[in-house]
Design a protein around this motif. Structure first.
Motif, PDB file in Angstrom:
ATOM      1  N   LYS A 102      17.486  17.086  16.884  1.00  0.00           N
ATOM      2  CA  LYS A 102      18.325  16.806  15.865  1.00  0.00           C
ATOM      3  C   LYS A 102      17.977  15.528  14.903  1.00  0.00           C
ATOM      4  N   VAL A 103      16.696  15.383  14.314  1.00  0.00           N
ATOM      5  CA  VAL A 103      16.338  14.396  13.738  1.00  0.00           C
ATOM      6  C   VAL A 103      16.324  14.959  12.157  1.00  0.00           C
ATOM      7  N   PRO A 104      17.159  14.553  11.459  1.00  0.00           N
ATOM      8  CA  PRO A 104      17.155  15.111   9.885  1.00  0.00           C
ATOM      9  C   PRO A 104      16.052  14.475   9.103  1.00  0.00           C
ATOM     10  N   ILE A 105      14.943  15.187   8.604  1.00  0.00           N
ATOM     11  CA  ILE A 105      14.002  14.629   7.613  1.00  0.00           C
ATOM     12  C   ILE A 105      13.799  15.314   6.560  1.00  0.00           C
ATOM     13  N   GLU A 106      13.396  14.836   5.232  1.00  0.00           N
ATOM     14  CA  GLU A 106      13.153  15.427   4.092  1.00  0.00           C
ATOM     15  C   GLU A 106      11.727  15.288   3.636  1.00  0.00           C
ATOM     16  N   LYS A 107      11.302  16.119   2.976  1.00  0.00           N
ATOM     17  CA  LYS A 107       9.656  16.033   2.645  1.00  0.00           C
ATOM     18  C   LYS A 107       9.893  15.397   0.967  1.00  0.00           C
ATOM     19  N   ILE A 108       9.051  14.403   0.953  1.00  0.00           N
ATOM     20  CA  ILE A 108       8.917  13.547  -0.374  1.00  0.00           C
ATOM     21  C   ILE A 108       7.287  13.692  -0.802  1.00  0.00           C
ATOM     22  N   ASN A 109       6.957  13.543  -2.130  1.00  0.00           N
ATOM     23  CA  ASN A 109       5.727  13.846  -2.452  1.00  0.00           C
ATOM     24  C   ASN A 109       5.316  12.244  -3.240  1.00  0.00           C
ATOM     25  N   VAL A 110       3.968  12.028  -3.182  1.00  0.00           N
ATOM     26  CA  VAL A 110       3.485  10.789  -3.590  1.00  0.00           C
ATOM     27  C   VAL A 110       3.300  10.948  -5.248  1.00  0.00           C
ATOM     28  N   ARG A 111       3.516   9.937  -6.026  1.00  0.00           N
ATOM     29  CA  ARG A 111       3.597   9.871  -7.344  1.00  0.00           C
ATOM     30  C   ARG A 111       1.859   9.678  -7.427  1.00  0.00           C
ATOM     31  N   THR A 112       0.932  10.580  -8.030  1.00  0.00           N
ATOM     32  CA  THR A 112      -0.216  10.468  -8.205  1.00  0.00           C
ATOM     33  C   THR A 112      -0.728   9.290  -9.350  1.00  0.00           C
ATOM     34  N   LYS A 113       0.292   9.160 -10.402  1.00  0.00           N
ATOM     35  CA  LYS A 113      -0.111   8.143 -11.353  1.00  0.00           C
ATOM     36  C   LYS A 113       0.060   6.621 -10.542  1.00  0.00           C
ATOM     37  N   LYS A 114       0.769   6.408  -9.519  1.00  0.00           N
ATOM     38  CA  LYS A 114       1.061   5.044  -9.169  1.00  0.00           C
ATOM     39  C   LYS A 114       0.166   5.053  -7.812  1.00  0.00           C
ATOM     40  N   GLN A 115      -0.388   5.995  -7.265  1.00  0.00           N
ATOM     41  CA  GLN A 115      -1.264   6.001  -6.108  1.00  0.00           C
ATOM     42  C   GLN A 115      -2.705   5.125  -6.462  1.00  0.00           C
ATOM     43  N   GLN A 116      -2.916   4.191  -5.787  1.00  0.00           N
ATOM     44  CA  GLN A 116      -4.393   3.495  -5.980  1.00  0.00           C
ATOM     45  C   GLN A 116      -5.579   3.703  -5.062  1.00  0.00           C
ATOM     46  N   ASN A 117      -6.797   3.774  -5.307  1.00  0.00           N
ATOM     47  CA  ASN A 117      -7.920   4.188  -4.677  1.00  0.00           C
ATOM     48  C   ASN A 117      -8.565   2.852  -4.151  1.00  0.00           C
ATOM     49  N   ILE A 118      -8.586   2.541  -2.978  1.00  0.00           N
ATOM     50  CA  ILE A 118      -9.388   1.464  -2.378  1.00  0.00           C
ATOM     51  C   ILE A 118     -10.514   1.863  -1.502  1.00  0.00           C
ATOM     52  N   LYS A 119     -10.999   3.186  -1.527  1.00  0.00           N
ATOM     53  CA  LYS A 119     -12.109   3.273  -0.675  1.00  0.00           C
ATOM     54  C   LYS A 119     -13.334   2.405  -1.124  1.00  0.00           C
ATOM     55  N   GLU A 120     -13.564   2.183  -2.566  1.00  0.00           N
ATOM     56  CA  GLU A 120     -14.770   1.261  -3.079  1.00  0.00           C
ATOM     57  C   GLU A 120     -14.536   0.069  -2.334  1.00  0.00           C
ATOM     58  N   GLN A 121     -13.547  -0.683  -2.598  1.00  0.00           N
ATOM     59  CA  GLN A 121     -13.220  -1.967  -1.992  1.00  0.00           C
ATOM     60  C   GLN A 121     -13.265  -2.088  -0.561  1.00  0.00           C
ATOM     61  N   MET A 122     -13.035  -1.025   0.182  1.00  0.00           N
ATOM     62  CA  MET A 122     -13.337  -1.056   1.627  1.00  0.00           C
ATOM     63  C   MET A 122     -14.790  -1.126   2.047  1.00  0.00           C
ATOM     64  N   GLN A 123     -15.430  -0.312   1.066  1.00  0.00           N
ATOM     65  CA  GLN A 123     -16.885  -0.178   1.296  1.00  0.00           C
ATOM     66  C   GLN A 123     -17.547  -1.538   1.113  1.00  0.00           C
ATOM     67  N   ASN A 124     -17.161  -2.002   0.068  1.00  0.00           N
ATOM     68  CA  ASN A 124     -17.843  -3.425  -0.129  1.00  0.00           C
ATOM     69  C   ASN A 124     -17.483  -4.452   0.654  1.00  0.00           C
ATOM     70  N   MET A 125     -16.180  -4.486   1.221  1.00  0.00           N
ATOM     71  CA  MET A 125     -15.882  -5.463   2.221  1.00  0.00           C
ATOM     72  C   MET A 125     -16.804  -5.250   3.556  1.00  0.00           C
ATOM     73  N   CYS A 126     -16.683  -3.982   3.885  1.00  0.00           N
ATOM     74  CA  CYS A 126     -17.604  -3.733   5.008  1.00  0.00           C
ATOM     75  C   CYS A 126     -19.046  -4.032   5.011  1.00  0.00           C
ATOM     76  N   PHE A 127     -19.582  -3.793   3.880  1.00  0.00           N
ATOM     77  CA  PHE A 127     -20.987  -3.960   3.621  1.00  0.00           C
ATOM     78  C   PHE A 127     -21.416  -5.457   3.610  1.00  0.00           C
ATOM     79  N   GLN A 128     -20.338  -6.370   3.275  1.00  0.00           N
ATOM     80  CA  GLN A 128     -20.753  -7.779   3.158  1.00  0.00           C
ATOM     81  C   GLN A 128     -20.436  -8.303   4.315  1.00  0.00           C
ATOM     82  N   ASP A 129     -19.357  -7.686   5.089  1.00  0.00           N
ATOM     83  CA  ASP A 129     -18.902  -8.429   6.472  1.00  0.00           C
ATOM     84  C   ASP A 129     -19.341  -7.404   7.631  1.00  0.00           C
TER      85      ASP A 129
END
Length: 789
Positions: free
Chosen positions: A415-442
């Protein structure tokens, strides 16, 4: 009669006299309270604490803490507990279950006068986590400090065992965790629990599950059977086996919200987002960027994930204070972090399920579950950190597409009421390159990412509900890439059951001869010297790190007794190179690689042109990260603004904004005028500074000449007039130079030549005579006479 003479000069203070009274109180009307409790109507509904037959100290403590009204669980559970019934209490999170068992503990021990060290332990309150035990103890201390004389203590570990042993033998009420109290029950000789009257389990379903089963069974064996037992949780257990283990006697099941429309508070808004596993960190970062003024709790499934995300996001500076909490931290650090998060107005706490139960953090705005909870009960406890005591709150659950159907079905059953929502693609940021740079340097951050990946995959593998968690449906390669890793780390899972493992353990030595023994099947003996030479530096890049990235084709799986290994034994086995043919499972041997039939091309990420593989040396080039960097294009340098957004260090201005300020020629003229004015003002300042420097030099020169004149006045008193005249001429020349502003050098002013240490008056006279010019015959005779005489 005269009073006895003693050493006091002043009478004792009234407070000190009160402390000397006996621990057994004579002013307690136990019979009156017992009579009032026996007359309680269990079917009646009580709205306030004053309607219950409570003692004066408890009433004063509740009033001081501003507790006046009873919640639903309190109004039904407290009367039953006061009468001595065993209780199974279930209510929504944030409904006041802690007071529902603390008040009966204080009152029942108060009426029984279980006070003092001779009375022994009267009540034991067990909590699954240290943080929850500390919170319970603080509430107990707040309510009981207005007149109760019980000796209460907190036994959760993190301190010296000897200190706890010395204090434990005097305690009447103890709040504890299962592991630590079991240690004292088995090791502390003076710890007496024979007269214990009450046992309380907070978050009982968590304590009764497999994680604490052994500890709880051992604890119950020490406790007397004729005790009162109270079990409270938001998701209560009803298993007969669990109740039988605790020796419950006709327990009363109190579930005030069982008939409610939902198992969560009405003020809680619950949503879920379909987020593929590789996009979870991008979505989480974007969410934090859009909620910088909120108080957020983010749940992960393992402590390694918590630490990796905390360290990564902290380097990226999201603009909100970040905290992290998991079970591997020391007790002092955990207390400091919980205190900081409780006092903060805007903060983000990354945590595991160690803080999912019972903890009351004030004014939490968001609860974000990045990793899917193991079951619906865990979900209810996680979201219960917000929307407490009729406050508003919001919860968001990130679900992989493969988890959606199964998890929604489990939540619907609860009995848990939960609704689906969507992510606004315009506001979503991609941080994969930053994560790769940090892992490469450290390298250490990269290692944390590998451990986070392996612990997450392992947590999915061990889940019981396979309708929700299907490991083959997850994009693990993409998830590793989102963590900044060059590839998914190498992980093995044992697929054999317990019987096969036991058979493997008891197998004869001949079976292990190929990998562990000599030719005769006997296992090689490792001496102390062998172990010494096998030691390595125990840093983050020790042997256990090498095991995660090595690629041994001849590894023998422990599940195979015949020494063979099937291709599908490993969950995944990533090579630390880019295959020449572009396929991840290339089975070419080294001999076949030497004789490549035709040149092949490999497109390296970040390089403009493809790399041609026409020899074995070129193929080995792909294994060197340093050499591959030379083939890639150089990256662009980025800077971060105050909001944490990345920008290039040099950016062109918007053309429309440039044209809005006027024509280019007009802007050029305006710029030249502004620069000319700036240069003119700077020139005036420079001239004033130069003049000040010249004046300082002149003052220093005068001071130096004055000191020299004073020294000469002692040795040559007859030359005062000459010195004064020289000083006058020097000063006059300095004034003329200062007015004309034509010279900055000290050499332009004549200095009086000082007498050296080896010169005397005669030498000076001779020098003056040499400098005298001889123009006439008389001058020549005078000079000759001076030389002769």
């Amino acid at each position: 009669m005269a009073s006895a003479v003693h050493g006091r000069t002043r009478p004792a203070k009234p407070k000190k006299q009160e402390r000397n009274q006996k621990r057994k109180r004579d002013d307690v009307d136990a019979e009156k309270l017992e009579e009032a409790v026996s007359e309680l109507d269990l079917k009646a509904t009580y709205a306030s604490f004053t309607a219950l037959p409570l003692s004066a100290p408890t009433t004063a403590g509740l009033k001081a803490a501003n507790f006046t009204k009873l919640t639903d669980i309190q109004s039904k559970a407290i009367p039953l507990a006061l009468k001595g019934h065993d209780i199974l209490g279930a209510a929504k999170t944030g409904s006041g279950k802690t007071l529902a068992f603390l008040i009966p503990v204080l009152e029942n021990l108060y009426r029984a006068q279980c006070v003092g060290a001779d009375a022994g332990l009267g009540a034991m309150i067990i909590s699954p986590t240290r943080e929850l035990a500390i919170q319970i103890f603080e509430i107990l201390r707040t309510i009981g400090r207005k007149g109760h004389m019980f000796a209460a203590g907190l036994v959760i570990g993190g301190k010296s065992l000897q200190e706890e042993q010395d204090a434990l033998i005097r305690m009447n009420i103890v709040v504890c965790t299962p592991g630590r109290i079991l240690q004292h029950l088995s090791q502390t000789a003076g710890f007496n629990v024979d007269n214990m009257k009450m046992l309380v389990l907070d978050e009982a379903d968590r304590i009764l599950d497999m994680g604490f089963k052994r500890d709880l069974d051992a604890i119950v064996d020490y406790l007397p059977p004729d005790r009162q037992t109270l079990l409270f949780s938001a998701t209560q257990t009803k298993k007969v086996s669990d109740l039988a283990r605790l020796s419950l006697r006709d327990p009363e099941y109190v579930a005030v919200h069982e008939s409610a429309a939902s198992a969560t508070p009405k003020t809680l808004q619950q949503n879920y987002v379909i987020t593929p596993l590789p996009d979870k960190l991008d979505t989480l970062w974007s969410f934090i960027q859009s909620s910088k003024k909120s108080k957020i709790m983010v749940f992960f499934s393992s402590g390694k994930q918590v630490r990796f995300v905390y360290e990564s996001f902290r380097h990226m500076q999201p603009g909100i204070p970040l905290l992290h909490l998991h079970g591997r931290q020391k007790q002092a650090a955990r207390l400091e972090i919980t205190d900081k998060f409780s006092k903060a107005k805007a903060s983000c706490l990354f945590a595991t399920d160690v803080v999912a139960r019972g903890l009351d953090f004030p004014a939490v705005d968001w609860v974000v579950q990045v990793d899917c909870p193991e079951d619906s009960d865990t979900y209810i406890h996680r979201v219960g950190r917000t929307a407490r005591y009729e406050r508003d709150g919001r919860a968001v659950l990130f679900l992989d597409p493969s988890e959606e159907e199964g998890m929604l079905e489990r939540l619907e059953q609860k009995k848990v009421p939960i609704e689906k929502i969507n992510v606004r693609t315009k506001k979503q940021q991609n941080i994969k390159e930053q994560m790769q740079n940090m892992c490469f340097q450290d390298p250490q951050l990269k290692y944390l990412g590998q451990k986070a990946f392996s612990t997450y995959v392992r947590s999915i593998h061990v889940q019981k509900d396979k309708d929700i968690f299907k490991l083959e449906n997850y994009d693990l390669e993409g998830y590793a890439s989102s963590l900044g890793l060059p590839g998914a780390p190498r992980i093995k899972f044992l697929k054999a059951d317990a019987d096969e493992l036991k058979k493997r353990k008891n197998a004869p030595g001949e079976i292990l001869s190929d990998s562990e023994g000599d030719a005769k099947g006997k296992k090689a003996v490792r001496t102390k010297t062998d172990r010494m030479f096998e030691r390595q530096n125990q840093d983050v890049l020790a042997e256990h790190y090498a095991k995660m990235i090595r690629d041994d084709k001849d590894d023998v799986d422990i599940n195979k007794l015949d020494g063979e290994q099937e291709a599908d034994d490993d969950l995944f086995d990533v090579k630390r190179r880019i295959p020449a043919d572009g396929s991840p499972n290339s089975d070419e041997s080294d001999e076949e690689a030497d004789a490549l039939d035709a040149p092949k091309t490999v497109l390296i990420p970040g390089a403009k042109e493809a790399l041609v593989i026409d020899s074995k040396r070129r193929e080995k080039l792909l294994k060197s990260k340093k050499k591959l960097l030379k083939l890639k294009d150089k990256g662009t340098k980025l800077v971060f603004d105050e909001d944490g957004n990345a920008h290039q260090i040099y950016e062109l201005e918007n053309e429309d904004d440039f044209r809005a300020r006027g024509e280019a020629e007009d802007q050029r003229k305006k710029f030249l005028e502004e620069e000319a004015e700036r240069v003119r003002v700077a020139d005036i300042d420079d001239k004033a500074l130069a003049k000040e420097k010249r004046r300082a030099k002149k003052e220093k020169r005068k001071e130096r000449d004055r000191e020299a004149n004073e020294e000469n006045a002692v040795d040559e008193p007859n030359e005062d007039r000459e010195d004064l005249m020289a000083n006058f001429l020097a000063d006059a020349q300095d004034v003329s130079e200062d007015d004309d502003d034509q010279s900055d050098d000290d050499e332009s002013v004549p200095h009086k030549k000082q007498k050296k240490w080896f010169e005397n008056d005669k030498a000076k006279e001779r020098t003056e005579e040499k400098e005298t010019e001889i123009e006439t015959f008389d001058d020549l005779e005078a000079a000759a006479a001076r030389l002769l005489g």
